[in-house]
Design an enzyme around this catalytic site. Structure first.
Site, mmCIF file in Angstrom:
data_model
loop_
_atom_site.group_PDB
_atom_site.id
_atom_site.type_symbol
_atom_site.label_atom_id
_atom_site.label_comp_id
_atom_site.label_asym_id
_atom_site.label_seq_id
_atom_site.Cartn_x
_atom_site.Cartn_y
_atom_site.Cartn_z
ATOM 1 N N ASN A 17 -7.950 5.301 -0.656
ATOM 2 C CA ASN A 17 -7.461 3.965 -0.328
ATOM 3 C C ASN A 17 -6.782 3.370 -1.561
ATOM 4 O O ASN A 17 -7.413 3.263 -2.619
ATOM 5 C CB ASN A 17 -8.635 3.094 0.112
ATOM 6 C CG ASN A 17 -8.192 1.717 0.576
ATOM 7 O OD1 ASN A 17 -7.007 1.406 0.577
ATOM 8 N ND2 ASN A 17 -9.158 0.899 0.957
ATOM 9 N N CYS A 44 0.823 -1.215 0.000
ATOM 10 C CA CYS A 44 0.000 0.000 0.000
ATOM 11 C C CYS A 44 0.853 1.259 0.000
ATOM 12 O O CYS A 44 0.454 2.290 -0.547
ATOM 13 C CB CYS A 44 -0.929 -0.001 1.206
ATOM 14 S SG CYS A 44 -0.078 -0.161 2.798
ATOM 15 N N HIS A 58 -2.198 0.144 7.463
ATOM 16 C CA HIS A 58 -2.391 0.477 6.047
ATOM 17 C C HIS A 58 -2.084 1.954 5.811
ATOM 18 O O HIS A 58 -2.371 2.806 6.651
ATOM 19 C CB HIS A 58 -3.851 0.181 5.675
ATOM 20 C CG HIS A 58 -4.125 0.173 4.208
ATOM 21 N ND1 HIS A 58 -3.532 -0.717 3.334
ATOM 22 C CD2 HIS A 58 -4.965 0.937 3.449
ATOM 23 C CE1 HIS A 58 -3.991 -0.501 2.111
ATOM 24 N NE2 HIS A 58 -4.854 0.502 2.155
#
EC number: 3.4.22.-
Length: 764
Positions: free
Chosen positions: A336, A165, A318
């Site tokens: 995201n 990520c 994350h």
């Protein structure tokens, strides 16, 4: 000659030139020169072909000129600085070679697309990176025809199965900037090919990572192991592949963070800010710069339970890209990087101050060109380990001086080079001290600290500080594990403003004494009878008064140590002290943990003695004695004093048994024997160390001729010294003698007699 053949030859030239640079830094100058000659030979051949006149004239000319200059500099031995050599030697990583970007001229560097081959070939050996064992995947060569930099297409990029990520968020943040130049600089050539070079910043330099056009695909699945989008867009996946290749674990991604990854992609200065008390760091300043596109922002969650993660719609551990901020409502819009098939997590979400306690870090990357005019960097090797015996003066240190009449903001960025060993265990730190001339800091309490302690286990550490007008500073780098580092400095002072390797305050360094305490010489502090057994040294200051710094540095982490300096005289040279005479002490500081340091001003000519001791006795451990002064080298000498009483040594022990005298018979075997007797009383049966509080009788000793009882040396004074009684006696003839040991009153205990002599003798 066809262009593809020309490009292949140029590719071989620049590849060979990179190897020549590496060989030169490795000390293989002859190999480097031979490689330069091979390059010139190829370029000369190319210059005679038709291709030389078809747009490649300046390229061939620039590389030829650079190569010839490099060849000449090898002969002169002055092409690379120490820092540049270490930077080139940091190019080998996990068996691969990642050379720094080389600038051949103001128009040409080694990233230029013309310096890469353009033919599309089927490769037998592919650039295969490790894949997760849990996934059934294979590699395929891909045709890369979509090189779009369009915002709408790139903004749809997402992370799928791979847990990177941080990288995807970093790439998306660059897309949000709409800076096509930053994206173009990531990969070359921007056309379908079998070989590509990606430009990433790591190990102190922009480096070129060569990859092929193979990517992993899952068998019997629509999921993706690479960064993806709704378009048939592969070039971001190639950049991702280069990034994963550098980190060493391939598609078995082991983690990073957005600030570090953005630095690798853009060189924008990374800052990792912990989120404390649900508050963001300096919001107004950061958001103002964000609106002007001078910073990139991200945010990372902490560890969340599965239930809480689903409830809040936050993913545990994350990184998210920050896309906007409302200063009135204090809400932040996040993007995201991960899209899941069931869409259980939203692509865009809005958080408020109340949600910040679920987040752990705020990631900021500052555009260096927006805040600073100049940058300087130095690469170096850290060979020693902190917290395991390394002292301040042994750490890498750099001198910095503000030459202006104004305060100046300076940012320091410390980069830990890959590969990372024991990553979670390695702490790094930047310590800054105000010093007189930027001189080396010997101990931590010697100078005023100019910054707070902020050690980190991150690969990158940013330190911002403001220099006072005309103030000198010393930068100290600390690490718990040996590694290679690059220290970057950003400033607005001038192009010539740099830091240099710090030097000691005084110019002359006496060779360091590397010594150790053992069971034989670890005598402890001066309140113990064994204090005089400690290592001792003579100091002679010959003609000129001198300023001298002396430091005792032990390997102990949790033991107190000290050194004492006593005034002496010429007759005492080579002889150890026999008592702790406070009247002769130059300084009497308390014992301190692990080290002791003193800065003596104007030490006068004369003779002195140093005793190095730990507070406790019977220790085993190494120490170093460091001395630096400002007088000529031959003005001061320090020599170790031999611990023995003489060349030949014997011992005798007896019990008093309620008596007050004892006769010890010994035989001198040669003429002109010089004896030293050391008499020590012990009140305890199994203890060979006495303390100030222990009872000690007054004792004395005299020497007689054993044949006729004639006195050789009579000592009438009684002595109860904690350190024992010493008797020096010159005996001229070889025969038998008596050492008569007396105590003032009869009593118990035992007496130990050490006898040293310059010639052989016997105890009878």
């Amino acid at each position: 000659m066809e262009e593809k053949e020309l490009r292949q030859d140029l590719y071989e030239c620049v590849s060979l030139l990179d190897v020549a640079h590496f060989n030169c830094c490795l000390g293989n100058e002859n190999n480097a020169k031979q490689q330069c000659l091979e390059i010139v030979k190829i370029l000369n051949r190319l210059s005679k072909t038709k291709a030389f006149k078809e747009g490649y004239h300046s390229i061939i000319k620039d590389i030829s000129s650079y190569t010839l200059k490099f060849y000449d500099s090898i002969d002169k031995g002055n092409h690379f600085t120490y820092s540049e050599k270490i930077m080139w030697l940091s190019s080998k990583l996990y068996g691969e070679f990642y050379p720094p970007l080389t600038v051949y001229s103001h128009k040409l560097d080694s990233f230029h697309s013309y310096l890469l081959p353009i033919q599309k070939v089927i490769k037998e050996k592919t650039d295969i990176l490790p894949l997760p064992e849990s996934l059934n995947a294979h590699y395929e060569q891909v045709d890369i025809k979509n090189w779009t930099l369009d915002y709408n297409a790139l903004s749809e990029l997402y992370q799928d199965l791979l847990t990177n990520c941080s990288f995807v968020s970093s790439l998306l943040s660059i897309v949000e900037l709409d800076r096509k130049d930053l994206l173009e600089n990531l990969i070359s050539p921007r056309q379908d090919s079998s070989i590509f070079k990606c430009q990433l910043y790591f190990n102190g330099s922009s480096r070129l990572v060569t990859i092929d056009n193979t990517l992993p695909f899952l068998n019997d699945s629509n999921r993706n192991l690479t960064i993806n989008s709704n378009e048939n867009l592969y070039w971001p996946a190639l950049v991702e592949k280069a990034y994963l290749k550098v980190l060493g674990s391939g598609y078995k991604f082991e983690g990073s963070n957005m600030a570090i990854d953005t630095y690798m992609l853009t060189t924008w200065i990374p800052e990792i800010v912990p989120i404390n008390n649900s508050k963001l760091y300096d919001c107004d300043d950061v958001w103002e710069n964000y609106l002007s596109k001078s910073v990139l922002l991200g945010i990372g969650t902490g560890k969340l339970s599965v239930e809480l993660s689903k409830k809040l719609n936050f993913i545990s551990g994350h990184d998210y890209l920050v896309t906007s901020f409302d200063p009135i409502t204090h809400t932040i819009v996040l993007k995201n990087p991960w899209i899941e098939n069931d869409n259980s997590y939203k692509r865009t979400l809005t958080i408020s101050d109340q949600d910040l306690h679920h987040f752990k870090y705020f990631y900021i990357n500052w555009n260096p060109n927006a805040f600073f005019k100049y940058k300087f960097h130095m690469t170096f090797i850290y060979n020693v380990k902190d917290n395991t015996g390394t002292h301040m003066y042994q750490k890498p240190q750099f001198s910095l001086l503000n030459p202006t009449e104004d305060s100046q903001n300076v940012w320091l960025l410390l980069e830990k080079h890959l590969p990372l060993k024991n990553f979670s265990e390695q702490l790094i730190n930047i310590l800054i001290y105000e010093t007189q001339l930027g001189d080396k800091v010997i101990v931590s309490n010697q100078c005023i600290r100019a910054n707070k302690d902020s050690s980190t286990n991150s690969r990158l550490m940013l330190l911002k500080f403001t220099m006072k007008p005309k103030q000198a500073y010393t930068i100290v780098i600390s690490s718990t594990i040996a590694n290679t580092f690059t220290l970057n400095m950003y400033n607005n002072i001038s192009r010539d403003f740099t830091f240099t390797k710090a030097k000691f305050k005084y110019p002359t360094t006496i060779p360091t004494f590397k010594d150790k305490w053992t069971s034989d010489n670890s005598g402890g502090n001066w309140s113990l009878s064994t204090y005089i057994d400690n290592p001792q040294y003579d100091i002679e200051v010959k003609t000129l008064p001198t300023n001298i710094m002396i430091g005792l540095f032990s390997e102990f982490k949790d033991k107190f140590v000290n050194f004492h300096i006593f005034q002496s005289d010429p007759s005492g040279k080579g002889h150890r002290i026999r008592l702790f005479d406070k009247s002769k002490l130059l300084v009497n500081e308390k014992y301190s943990m692990t080290y002791q340091f003193e800065d003596f001003k104007s030490l006068q000519p004369g003779f002195y003695k140093i005793v190095a001791s730990a507070f406790d006795n019977n220790l085993n451990g190494a120490f170093e004695l460091l001395a630096i002064h400002d007088s000529p080298p031959n003005n001061i000498s320090i020599t170790k004093i031999h611990p023995s009483l003489g060349l030949f040594l014997q011992k005798k022990e007896f019990d008093w048994n309620s008596s007050n005298r004892f006769k010890l018979y010994f035989k001198a075997t040669q003429f002109s024997s010089r004896f030293t007797f050391h008499l020590k009383h012990y009140s305890h049966i199994n203890k060979n160390t006495e303390s100030l509080s222990d009872y000690r009788p007054f004792i004395r000793g005299s020497i007689f001729d054993a044949e006729n009882s004639q006195p050789i040396q009579i000592n009438e004074e009684w002595n109860d010294s904690l350190y024992g009684l010493f008797i020096d006696c010159d005996i001229q003839k070889p025969k038998t003698y008596i050492l008569l040991v007396e105590r003032f009153e009869s009593g118990s205990g035992r007496c130990k007699v050490d006898i040293g002599c310059n010639r052989k003798f016997n105890i009878l």
